[in-house]
Design a protein around this motif. Structure first.
Motif, PDB file in Angstrom:
ATOM      1  N   VAL A  69       0.785  -1.177  -0.006  1.00  0.00           N
ATOM      2  CA  VAL A  69      -0.018  -0.096   0.174  1.00  0.00           C
ATOM      3  C   VAL A  69       0.751   1.412   0.021  1.00  0.00           C
ATOM      4  O   VAL A  69       0.643   2.181  -1.005  1.00  0.00           O
ATOM      5  CB  VAL A  69      -0.842   0.065   1.198  1.00  0.00           C
ATOM      6  CG1 VAL A  69      -1.642   1.424   1.221  1.00  0.00           C
ATOM      7  CG2 VAL A  69      -1.901  -1.075   1.222  1.00  0.00           C
TER       8      VAL A  69
ATOM      9  N   LEU B 209      -2.577   3.353  -7.660  1.00  0.00           N
ATOM     10  CA  LEU B 209      -3.439   2.610  -6.698  1.00  0.00           C
ATOM     11  C   LEU B 209      -2.798   1.347  -6.554  1.00  0.00           C
ATOM     12  O   LEU B 209      -2.260   0.762  -7.311  1.00  0.00           O
ATOM     13  CB  LEU B 209      -4.877   2.392  -7.482  1.00  0.00           C
ATOM     14  CG  LEU B 209      -5.761   3.583  -7.521  1.00  0.00           C
ATOM     15  CD1 LEU B 209      -6.815   3.258  -8.230  1.00  0.00           C
ATOM     16  CD2 LEU B 209      -5.999   3.973  -6.001  1.00  0.00           C
ATOM     17  N   PRO B 210      -3.021   0.809  -5.307  1.00  0.00           N
ATOM     18  CA  PRO B 210      -2.231  -0.692  -4.803  1.00  0.00           C
ATOM     19  C   PRO B 210      -2.725  -1.783  -5.991  1.00  0.00           C
ATOM     20  O   PRO B 210      -4.133  -1.543  -6.513  1.00  0.00           O
ATOM     21  CB  PRO B 210      -2.685  -0.951  -3.457  1.00  0.00           C
ATOM     22  CG  PRO B 210      -2.994   0.447  -2.902  1.00  0.00           C
ATOM     23  CD  PRO B 210      -3.645   1.327  -3.975  1.00  0.00           C
TER      24      PRO B 210
ATOM     25  N   ARG C 294      -5.018  -4.483  -6.296  1.00  0.00           N
ATOM     26  CA  ARG C 294      -5.939  -5.232  -5.593  1.00  0.00           C
ATOM     27  C   ARG C 294      -5.685  -6.862  -5.640  1.00  0.00           C
ATOM     28  O   ARG C 294      -5.699  -7.307  -4.472  1.00  0.00           O
ATOM     29  CB  ARG C 294      -7.525  -4.819  -5.879  1.00  0.00           C
ATOM     30  CG  ARG C 294      -8.605  -5.374  -4.773  1.00  0.00           C
ATOM     31  CD  ARG C 294      -9.716  -5.112  -5.250  1.00  0.00           C
ATOM     32  NE  ARG C 294     -10.774  -5.525  -4.218  1.00  0.00           N
ATOM     33  CZ  ARG C 294     -10.990  -5.027  -2.892  1.00  0.00           C
ATOM     34  NH1 ARG C 294     -10.225  -3.960  -2.804  1.00  0.00           N
ATOM     35  NH2 ARG C 294     -11.548  -5.488  -2.139  1.00  0.00           N
TER      36      ARG C 294
ATOM     37  N   GLU D  46      -3.018  -8.436  -6.059  1.00  0.00           N
ATOM     38  CA  GLU D  46      -1.951  -8.756  -4.942  1.00  0.00           C
ATOM     39  C   GLU D  46      -2.291  -8.947  -3.392  1.00  0.00           C
ATOM     40  O   GLU D  46      -1.959  -9.659  -2.789  1.00  0.00           O
ATOM     41  CB  GLU D  46      -0.541  -7.852  -5.408  1.00  0.00           C
ATOM     42  CG  GLU D  46      -0.099  -7.976  -6.573  1.00  0.00           C
ATOM     43  CD  GLU D  46       1.037  -7.200  -6.866  1.00  0.00           C
ATOM     44  OE1 GLU D  46       1.636  -7.303  -7.865  1.00  0.00           O
ATOM     45  OE2 GLU D  46       1.189  -6.363  -6.090  1.00  0.00           O
ATOM     46  N   LEU D  47      -2.876  -7.802  -3.319  1.00  0.00           N
ATOM     47  CA  LEU D  47      -3.396  -7.785  -1.693  1.00  0.00           C
ATOM     48  C   LEU D  47      -4.368  -8.753  -1.411  1.00  0.00           C
ATOM     49  O   LEU D  47      -4.435  -9.263  -0.150  1.00  0.00           O
ATOM     50  CB  LEU D  47      -4.142  -6.210  -1.504  1.00  0.00           C
ATOM     51  CG  LEU D  47      -3.199  -5.006  -1.517  1.00  0.00           C
ATOM     52  CD1 LEU D  47      -3.746  -3.894  -1.660  1.00  0.00           C
ATOM     53  CD2 LEU D  47      -2.029  -4.990  -0.510  1.00  0.00           C
ATOM     54  N   GLU D  48      -5.490  -9.034  -2.510  1.00  0.00           N
ATOM     55  CA  GLU D  48      -6.125 -10.091  -2.118  1.00  0.00           C
ATOM     56  C   GLU D  48      -5.668 -11.618  -1.885  1.00  0.00           C
ATOM     57  O   GLU D  48      -5.768 -12.322  -1.063  1.00  0.00           O
ATOM     58  CB  GLU D  48      -7.282 -10.251  -3.142  1.00  0.00           C
ATOM     59  CG  GLU D  48      -8.276  -9.191  -3.131  1.00  0.00           C
ATOM     60  CD  GLU D  48      -9.072  -9.276  -4.447  1.00  0.00           C
ATOM     61  OE1 GLU D  48      -8.769  -9.845  -5.393  1.00  0.00           O
ATOM     62  OE2 GLU D  48     -10.003  -8.648  -4.264  1.00  0.00           O
TER      63      GLU D  48
ATOM     64  N   ARG E 185      -8.611  -7.781   6.030  1.00  0.00           N
ATOM     65  CA  ARG E 185     -10.131  -7.497   5.570  1.00  0.00           C
ATOM     66  C   ARG E 185     -10.332  -5.937   5.770  1.00  0.00           C
ATOM     67  O   ARG E 185     -10.773  -5.433   4.482  1.00  0.00           O
ATOM     68  CB  ARG E 185     -10.937  -8.258   6.090  1.00  0.00           C
ATOM     69  CG  ARG E 185     -11.230  -9.807   5.865  1.00  0.00           C
ATOM     70  CD  ARG E 185     -12.544 -10.364   6.308  1.00  0.00           C
ATOM     71  NE  ARG E 185     -12.592 -10.337   7.651  1.00  0.00           N
ATOM     72  CZ  ARG E 185     -11.933 -11.139   8.514  1.00  0.00           C
ATOM     73  NH1 ARG E 185     -11.320 -12.310   7.887  1.00  0.00           N
ATOM     74  NH2 ARG E 185     -12.276 -11.239   9.740  1.00  0.00           N
TER      75      ARG E 185
ATOM     76  N   LEU F 178      -8.367  -4.251   2.925  1.00  0.00           N
ATOM     77  CA  LEU F 178      -9.106  -4.297   1.262  1.00  0.00           C
ATOM     78  C   LEU F 178     -10.262  -3.493   1.330  1.00  0.00           C
ATOM     79  O   LEU F 178     -10.816  -2.719   0.334  1.00  0.00           O
ATOM     80  CB  LEU F 178      -9.568  -5.756   1.108  1.00  0.00           C
ATOM     81  CG  LEU F 178      -8.418  -6.699   0.881  1.00  0.00           C
ATOM     82  CD1 LEU F 178      -8.970  -8.161   0.820  1.00  0.00           C
ATOM     83  CD2 LEU F 178      -7.612  -6.452  -0.490  1.00  0.00           C
TER      84      LEU F 178
ATOM     85  N   LEU G   3      -9.999   0.142   0.326  1.00  0.00           N
ATOM     86  CA  LEU G   3      -9.699   0.236  -1.185  1.00  0.00           C
ATOM     87  C   LEU G   3     -10.779   0.165  -2.112  1.00  0.00           C
ATOM     88  O   LEU G   3     -10.916   0.260  -3.286  1.00  0.00           O
ATOM     89  CB  LEU G   3      -8.494  -0.851  -1.526  1.00  0.00           C
ATOM     90  CG  LEU G   3      -7.241  -0.534  -0.697  1.00  0.00           C
ATOM     91  CD1 LEU G   3      -6.136  -1.860  -1.349  1.00  0.00           C
ATOM     92  CD2 LEU G   3      -6.531   0.770  -1.030  1.00  0.00           C
ATOM     93  N   ALA G   4     -11.996  -0.157  -1.487  1.00  0.00           N
ATOM     94  CA  ALA G   4     -13.282  -0.700  -2.181  1.00  0.00           C
ATOM     95  C   ALA G   4     -13.856   0.633  -2.663  1.00  0.00           C
ATOM     96  O   ALA G   4     -13.680   1.745  -2.272  1.00  0.00           O
ATOM     97  CB  ALA G   4     -14.319  -1.264  -1.306  1.00  0.00           C
TER      98      ALA G   4
END
Length: 363
Positions: A321, A330-331, A333, A335-337, A356, A359, A362-363
């Motif tokens: 992040v 923007l990160p 997503r 990869e973060l998931e 969570r 995440l 970032l929604a």
């Protein structure tokens, strides 16, 4: 001692010899071997067994009317290793009270060293510093270089707990000098930790200067894991302070970590390899390379001790992040998931909730 079959055989042999000596009335030799058995049990990750043996040694000395301060120091150190900090402090204080005049000076040094270490681990830095400063000064006056070095190393950890990395680096450097004077092998580790502390203080000049000498010494000592650790510390420093040079530094750290895979198949080696892989994700511009390093890093992380795996993956999630924020993007997503999914597999509810939450932001 290495926790393998040979180690357990050694423990069994010691227990047998101690029982035989005790039955034959050779309590003096039995007492010496009990100290060896304490160290062997601790080396095998058996603190409860070690604690039992240390208590037996103290009781044996008391029963025979012999000086008990030495066995009480062993008991205090064993309680410290078993995370029984309050009991370790009490045992160390009792050792001083029970010390004979001829042994009091050295017993006081060791008891204050153990007591200070226990206070530090119990989260009482002021009390720890008072005891450790006293242990350091007295050890130096007695010419006990190894004990002075250990006290300085403990003081360095107190400085780190108080967010004073430069002061910690200085303590580790002095600790290394005392330990070297005593011919103790821990001097190299103290040098390496000094490098890490200078890096934590973002002192690039001192970190890189000390790193070169420490890495050379580690290679000479055939300690590839220490070389990899140093290269990783420098790579993290470059990531923070000079991102344009990070790909080269991270590639060097990855090369060093890869070189310890087969020779150091332990927790430290595996964790260094995980860190190297995750750094490669952060500096790779190619999506396929990032994905490859990420999958490998996550797979290896899940083999680590769960606490260490959680620390590495949780920190890595925030690194991704922050990297994106610095780049003004923007990160990723996806990869973060993937990281959040790996964290969920660790079974740590608090850490999974944190992932969570990242995440959701970032929604």
């Amino acid at each position: 001692m290495i926790a393998d079959g040979k180690g357990f055989v050694r423990v069994a042999q010691l227990r047998g010899r101690i029982a035989t000596l005790a039955r034959g009335g050779r309590y003096d030799l039995a007492l010496d071997l009990l100290g060896d058995l304490v160290r062997a049990d601790l080396g095998l990750g058996l603190p409860a067994d070690a604690l039992l043996r240390a208590r037996q040694a103290a009781q044996l000395a008391t029963g025979r009317g012999e000086p008990v301060a030495g066995p009480l120091i062993v008991l205090a150190a064993t309680l410290l290793a078993a995370d029984a900090f309050g009991e370790a402090i009490d045992a160390a204080a009792t050792a001083i009270a029970q010390a004979a005049p001829t042994e009091r000076a050295r017993i006081e040094v060791m008891a204050r060293l153990v007591g200070g270490a226990a206070q530090r681990r119990a989260g009482r830095p002021a009390e720890a510093r008072l005891l450790l400063d006293a242990a350091r000064g007295a050890a130096a006056r007695l010419g006990e270089s190894a004990l002075a070095g250990f006290a300085l190393a403990e003081l360095a950890w107190v400085d780190l707990a108080e967010d004073r990395p430069a002061a910690a680096a200085t303590c580790f450097e002095f600790a290394a000098e005392f330990l070297r004077r005593a011919g103790h092998g821990s001097a190299l580790e103290a040098d390496v930790l000094a490098v890490a502390c200078w890096a934590a203080a973002n002192d690039i000049d001192r970190a890189t200067d000390r790193a070169a000498a420490a890495a050379d010494a580690a290679r000479t000592a055939k300690r590839p894991e220490l070389v990899a650790y140093i290269d990783g510390v420098l790579a993290d420093l470059v990531l923070r302070t000079a991102p344009e040079a990070a790909p080269e530094a991270c590639a060097l750290a990855a090369e060093s970590a890869a070189g310890i895979g087969s020779r150091t198949p332990n927790q430290i080696g595996r964790e260094l390899i995980v860190q190297a892989r995750l750094r490669q994700v952060r500096v790779s511009a190619d999506h396929a390379d990032r994905a490859r390093h990420l999958e490998a890093g996550l797979e290896l992380a899940l083999v680590l001790d769960r606490k260490r795996a959680g620390a590495r993956l949780g920190g890595f999630m925030f690194d991704l992040v922050e990297d994106a924020e610095r780049a003004g993007t923007l990160p990723a997503r996806g990869e973060l998931e993937r990281v959040a999914s790996a964290i969920a597999r660790l079974g740590d509810d608090d850490l999974a909730e944190m992932a969570r939450g990242v995440l959701a932001e970032l929604a």
